[in-house]
Each structure stands twice: as C-alpha cells, then as structure tokens.
Write a protein that holds these residues in place. Structure first.
Motif, PDB file in Angstrom:
ATOM      1  N   ARG A  46       0.831  -1.195   0.000  1.00 45.49           N
ATOM      2  CA  ARG A  46       0.000   0.000   0.000  1.00 45.49           C
ATOM      3  C   ARG A  46       0.871   1.254   0.000  1.00 45.49           C
ATOM      4  N   TYR A  47       0.321   2.309  -0.536  1.00 45.63           N
ATOM      5  CA  TYR A  47       0.979   3.624  -0.552  1.00 45.63           C
ATOM      6  C   TYR A  47       2.345   3.567  -1.244  1.00 45.63           C
ATOM      7  N   CYS A  76      -2.220   7.080  -2.125  1.00 45.26           N
ATOM      8  CA  CYS A  76      -2.666   5.694  -2.353  1.00 45.26           C
ATOM      9  C   CYS A  76      -2.281   5.254  -3.761  1.00 45.26           C
ATOM     10  N   CYS A 105      -9.815   6.454   1.804  1.00 47.08           N
ATOM     11  CA  CYS A 105      -9.329   7.447   0.828  1.00 47.08           C
ATOM     12  C   CYS A 105     -10.332   8.541   0.502  1.00 47.08           C
TER      13      CYS A 105
END
Length: 195
Positions: A18-19, A142, A163
């Motif tokens: 993630r990210y 994201c 988000c």
C-alpha cells in the motif's frame, strides 16, 4: 484483515503493498500467515492455506510482476517481458478446485493453485473488456488500482473509507479555511474604511 477495493483479486493482490508513492510504503503481506489469510479472505481458498517463508517470497515476486503489468496496461506501454512471462507461467498451472459437498461448495487449494488463480485473474482483467476501466485511486498517497464500474466511470477513489473520506475532509477544511480568511479580510477592510 486485508482490503479488497480493486474489484478483482489480481488488483487487490498487487495492492497488498500500500501507498507505493510514499517513501515508506506499507507492506500488508509481511508474513507467511498474512499470505495465507489473504488467500482465504480473497475467496481464492476457503480455508487458510499453510504457507512458508519461501511461499511468501514467491508471492512478493508474483505481486510485483502483476503490478508492473497493471501499470503498463494503464499507461499503454509495452509489458515487461519478464513480468509477462512469469504471470503467463503461473496462469498455465492448475487453479483451485471447487467441490460440491452435502454442506455446499468447498474450495481446495494449494499455494501453487492460489498463485495460478491470481495469474489467471491478471490475464482476465488486463486482457478483457474491463481493462479500459482501470484507474488508480485519486488519493495522491494511495496506489491502489481498481476497476471503475461506476455509472459514467466517475469513481475517484479505491474506497470511500479511508481514501474518499480523507480527501473530502481535506477539501472541506480547505474551503472552510478560505471562507474564514475571506471573512477576516472583509471585516478588516470594513474597519479600515470606517477608520
């Protein structure tokens, strides 16, 4: 607990890192146990599949190959040959086997079959009609890719929580701050006009 906002197992598998745009991305697949849980939660397997450290390393290599192909497809670039060969090799292997029992359906799967299911889903998504609906989350931090099946293809985020909510809250705070600054400036200008 894993997140599944992508609309396809292959997209969610790639999203377990993630990210990606941050200097410190978050690894959701950080142990053999988390890989096992992901297989179950994704629906690829009915029960957790016992996974070893070598299985986790193999999963991470497959995940990055899947992600490379997704990004290439979205940017209309040629696929990386090694990533393409790896995914196609897995896609040729047997996938999990659904069985009918007196209690209903049961899915039996090995780690290799689960990897094959992810690879076949990658082939299906990137080679199918929904490939043109792929989008990356509008949250700049994201990196989750999802299939935008919304009416008019107007979806902006992988999911509202976190988000969408995060972006909407930031926009609200910015509007409020601008409004307060305008009100303060107006009050000051009126005071100077009187004085």
């Amino acid at each position: 607990m894993h997140a599944f906002p992508g609309g396809a197992p292959s997209l969610d598998f790639a999203g377990t890192l993630r990210y990606r745009h941050r200097a410190d991305p978050r690894e959701d697949m950080d142990s053999p146990k988390s890989l096992s849980v992901w297989f179950r939660e994704s629906g690829i397997a009915e029960r957790e599949i016992p996974c070893k450290a070598a299985d986790l390393q193999e999963a991470l290599v497959l995940r990055e190959a899947v992600y490379q192909l997704i990004v290439a497809r979205m940017s209309e670039r040629a696929y990386d040959r090694d990533a393409l060969a790896l995914v196609n090799d897995y896609a040729r292997k047997p996938t999990p086997v659904p069985q009918l029992t007196s209690e209903g359906r049961r899915i039996e799967a090995s780690v290799e079959q689960a990897f094959a299911a992810v690879a076949r889903d990658t082939v299906s998504v990137l080679g199918g009609p929904e490939a043109s609906l792929l989008k990356e989350c509008g949250n700049p931090e994201c990196s989750q890719v999802y299939i935008d099946r919304s009416r008019g293809a107007r979806r902006e985020w992988c999911a509202m929580d976190p988000c969408g909510n995060k972006i909407k809250a930031a926009a609200y705070r910015a509007r409020k701050r601008v409004g307060e600054q305008a009100k303060t400036a107006f009050t000051r200008s009126r005071q100077s006009a009187k004085g």
